[in-house]
Design a protein around this motif. Structure first.
Motif, PDB file in Angstrom:
ATOM      1  N   THR A  86       0.828  -1.209   0.000  1.00 50.79           N
ATOM      2  CA  THR A  86       0.000   0.000   0.000  1.00 50.79           C
ATOM      3  C   THR A  86       0.858   1.253   0.000  1.00 50.79           C
ATOM      4  O   THR A  86       0.604   2.206  -0.753  1.00 50.79           O
ATOM      5  N   VAL A  89       2.555   1.684  -3.548  1.00 54.00           N
ATOM      6  CA  VAL A  89       1.661   2.083  -4.647  1.00 54.00           C
ATOM      7  C   VAL A  89       1.122   3.493  -4.430  1.00 54.00           C
ATOM      8  O   VAL A  89       0.893   4.235  -5.391  1.00 54.00           O
ATOM      9  N   GLU A  90       0.936   3.875  -3.170  1.00 52.52           N
ATOM     10  CA  GLU A  90       0.480   5.240  -2.897  1.00 52.52           C
ATOM     11  C   GLU A  90       1.565   6.267  -3.184  1.00 52.52           C
ATOM     12  O   GLU A  90       1.273   7.438  -3.422  1.00 52.52           O
ATOM     13  N   HIS A 124      -5.199  -0.460  -7.572  1.00 51.61           N
ATOM     14  CA  HIS A 124      -4.352   0.687  -7.919  1.00 51.61           C
ATOM     15  C   HIS A 124      -3.877   0.647  -9.371  1.00 51.61           C
ATOM     16  O   HIS A 124      -2.957   1.375  -9.747  1.00 51.61           O
TER      17      HIS A 124
END
Length: 201
Positions: A86, A89-90, A124
């Motif tokens: 997470t 990808v953020e 995502h």
């Protein structure tokens, strides 16, 4: 379908630098530095604070790979480290980065049966239809492993059941070859749903 290498529960970054004279396929000449090794190790172990700290200090780059071109996202995805996945990808890492066998991070997550990580990648923007060097997509591996839940997620993101590998096998034909009845039924249900949606109102 041939067996694949999965980092699994014992996954970790390599313990020694790569010899630049033995770079993968002669196309990855960079030395596997100590800082890069620490970054990948932290990702594989789920150490979110260390991963973020190395990035903030500029000691590691988001998309840097090892001698097999595996990025931190490859390691985190294969090892089931959802929080690190997470985070990466953020931070807009290359979600479809390929290793030296053209495996994208989504394929590694599916190969290692990491459903949560696969879900994060798909949400995502990971492309479920990118094939590796053998022509296999993530859906091929979901069928082979009979991971119905992952197959369902892939189908919900438009995974192609007809994509053929270099062996001439599609995920659909693989369900017959490997007798994956549950996945075959899932494919049939998805096809019926698509046909219903395509009917004129």
């Amino acid at each position: 379908m041939k067996k694949w290498f999965c980092l699994g529960s014992r996954c970790q970054a390599p313990s020694s630098p790569a010899d630049p004279r033995r770079s993968s396929r002669g196309a990855w000449p960079h030395v596997y530095s100590r800082a890069r090794r620490k970054f990948h190790k932290a990702a594989s172990e789920g150490d979110v604070a260390r991963v973020e700290g190395l990035l903030l200090l500029g000691k590691s780059e988001l998309n840097e790979g090892d001698r097999k071109r595996r990025t931190a996202l490859h390691f985190a995805s294969a090892c089931g480290q959802a929080e690190v996945v997470t985070l990466l990808v953020e931070k807009k890492c290359n979600i479809n980065a390929c290793d030296s066998d053209s495996n994208i991070t989504l394929i590694k997550a599916v190969q290692c049966n990491q459903e949560h990580c696969a879900a994060i990648l798909l949400e995502h923007g990971a492309d479920p239809n990118i094939a590796n060097a053998r022509g296999n997509t993530a859906l091929h591996y979901a069928v082979y492993s009979e991971t119905t839940a992952i197959a369902a997620r892939l189908l919900s993101h438009s995974a192609d059941t007809e994509a053929k590998s270099k062996d001439g096998l599609s995920p659909l034909s693989l369900t017959l070859k490997e007798n994956r009845q549950e996945v075959a039924e899932l494919f049939q249900k998805a096809k019926r749903n698509t046909e219903e949606m395509d009917k004129p109102g």
